[in-house]
Design a protein around this motif. Structure first.
Motif, short mmCIF file in Angstrom:
data_model
loop_
_atom_site.label_atom_id
_atom_site.label_comp_id
_atom_site.label_asym_id
_atom_site.label_seq_id
_atom_site.Cartn_x
_atom_site.Cartn_y
_atom_site.Cartn_z
N CYS A 6 -0.35 -5.47 2.81
CA CYS A 6 -0.97 -3.98 2.89
C CYS A 6 -0.42 -3.30 3.70
CB CYS A 6 -2.65 -4.53 2.93
SG CYS A 6 -3.38 -2.59 3.09
N HIS A 7 0.23 -2.04 3.30
CA HIS A 7 0.93 -1.17 4.18
C HIS A 7 0.31 0.18 4.34
CE1 HIS A 7 2.42 0.66 0.67
NE2 HIS A 7 3.04 -0.47 0.47
N GLU A 8 -0.99 0.45 3.91
CA GLU A 8 -1.96 1.55 4.16
C GLU A 8 -2.96 1.20 4.95
OE1 GLU A 8 -1.04 4.33 2.88
OE2 GLU A 8 0.39 3.96 1.82
N TYR A 9 -3.03 1.93 6.02
CA TYR A 9 -4.00 1.48 7.07
C TYR A 9 -5.41 1.66 6.41
CZ TYR A 9 -7.42 1.32 10.97
OH TYR A 9 -8.38 0.87 11.76
N CYS A 10 -6.28 0.58 6.30
CA CYS A 10 -7.54 0.42 5.48
C CYS A 10 -8.51 0.10 6.13
CB CYS A 10 -7.22 -0.40 4.30
SG CYS A 10 -6.89 -2.12 4.84
N GLY A 11 -8.54 -0.13 7.54
CA GLY A 11 -9.82 -0.41 8.30
C GLY A 11 -9.37 -1.29 9.51
N ALA A 12 -10.40 -1.67 9.96
CA ALA A 12 -10.39 -2.81 11.49
C ALA A 12 -9.49 -3.97 11.04
CB ALA A 12 -11.76 -3.11 11.72
N GLY A 13 -9.70 -4.56 9.90
CA GLY A 13 -8.77 -5.86 9.59
C GLY A 13 -7.50 -5.75 8.75
N HIS A 14 -7.25 -4.18 8.84
CA HIS A 14 -5.95 -4.04 8.12
C HIS A 14 -4.79 -4.85 8.43
CE1 HIS A 14 -2.42 -1.82 6.54
NE2 HIS A 14 -1.97 -1.65 7.82
N HIS A 15 -4.70 -5.26 9.87
CA HIS A 15 -3.43 -5.90 10.34
C HIS A 15 -3.66 -7.40 9.75
CE1 HIS A 15 -6.66 -6.47 13.11
NE2 HIS A 15 -6.02 -7.70 13.62
N THR A 16 -4.55 -7.77 9.25
CA THR A 16 -4.76 -9.34 9.00
C THR A 16 -4.50 -9.59 7.35
OG1 THR A 16 -7.11 -9.26 8.59
CG2 THR A 16 -6.37 -9.60 10.63
N MET A 17 -4.50 -8.17 6.52
CA MET A 17 -4.50 -8.14 5.17
C MET A 17 -3.02 -8.49 4.76
SD MET A 17 -6.13 -5.14 2.67
CE MET A 17 -5.94 -5.39 0.97
N ALA A 18 -3.12 -9.73 4.33
CA ALA A 18 -1.76 -10.34 3.75
C ALA A 18 -1.95 -11.44 2.54
CB ALA A 18 -0.85 -10.81 4.76
N GLY A 19 -0.95 -11.63 1.95
CA GLY A 19 -1.16 -12.74 1.03
C GLY A 19 0.12 -13.22 0.73
N GLN A 20 0.27 -14.21 -0.28
CA GLN A 20 1.44 -14.98 -0.76
C GLN A 20 1.57 -14.76 -2.24
OE1 GLN A 20 1.72 -18.93 0.42
NE2 GLN A 20 3.79 -18.76 1.31
N LEU A 21 3.15 -14.93 -2.66
CA LEU A 21 3.37 -14.75 -3.84
C LEU A 21 4.28 -16.09 -3.82
CD1 LEU A 21 3.88 -13.61 -6.85
CD2 LEU A 21 5.77 -12.93 -6.10
N VAL A 22 4.10 -17.12 -4.56
CA VAL A 22 5.12 -18.24 -4.99
C VAL A 22 5.67 -18.15 -6.25
CG1 VAL A 22 5.37 -20.67 -4.74
CG2 VAL A 22 3.68 -19.52 -3.30
N VAL A 23 7.03 -18.26 -6.53
CA VAL A 23 7.70 -18.15 -7.74
C VAL A 23 8.09 -19.77 -7.89
CG1 VAL A 23 9.50 -17.52 -9.07
CG2 VAL A 23 8.48 -15.89 -7.50
#
Ligand SMILES: [Cu+2]
Length: 168
Positions: free
Chosen positions: A140-157
């Motif tokens: 997530c590259h738009e600042y979205c709140g206190a937990g922004h820096h933890t907002m990530a995920g994964q895509l597996v091909v």
């Protein structure tokens, strides 16, 4: 009026530089197939995603080698993506539909050209091809709140022959 030979040469050189600059900028914008995310995804009621195809977000097979992925970006996770990776097979064309029920988020699949905002009330639509098995991070590259820096995920091909539609 007589124009000096050097004056003519330098004028020609300056004109060539201008034309060259415009040509490189035009090529950079159009040549490599850069496509902006437009409003083709449409709009949606951010307060009642439960009544839409985002009620049960995830991967749907829509054709031979074609998949749709609905993703809800919310504070502070991607559904799916964060708690379990998004799984798609290699050699596929995948269209992502991304929206948000709360605030503006970003959705970037690092290492691909998928990069958009997730805006409440709007659906972002991005199509991408995955030819090879790989693992990508989603951020997530738009600042979205206190937990922004933890907002990530994964895509597996995953390799085509290992892909089971159940496991998505
Ligand atoms: Cu976010």
């Amino acid at each position: 009026m007589e124009i000096h030979r050097y004056e003519k040469i330098w004028t020609a050189v300056a004109l060539l530089l201008i034309v060259g600059l415009i040509a490189t900028v035009t090529y950079g914008a159009l040549g490599p197939g850069v496509k902006m995310v437009d409003d083709s995804g449409g709009t949606i009621d951010a307060d009642s995603l439960g009544d839409t195809e985002f009620a049960d977000p995830g991967v749907t097979k829509v054709g031979e080698d074609q998949y749709e992925v609905h993703v809800v970006a919310r504070q502070f996770l991607f559904q799916p993506g964060t708690t379990s990776p998004i799984r798609v097979p290699a050699n596929s064309e995948v269209t992502f539909y991304i929206t948000s029920p709360d605030v503006v988020h970003g959705f970037e699949i690092a290492g691909t050209n998928v990069n958009t905002m997730a805006i409440p009330g709007q659906v972002a639509e991005v199509t991408v091809r995955f030819d090879e098995p790989a693992e990508y991070g989603i951020v997530c590259h738009e600042y979205c709140g206190a937990g922004h820096h933890t907002m990530a995920g994964q895509l597996v091909v995953v390799p085509e022959d290992e892909y089971d539609t159940e496991g998505s």
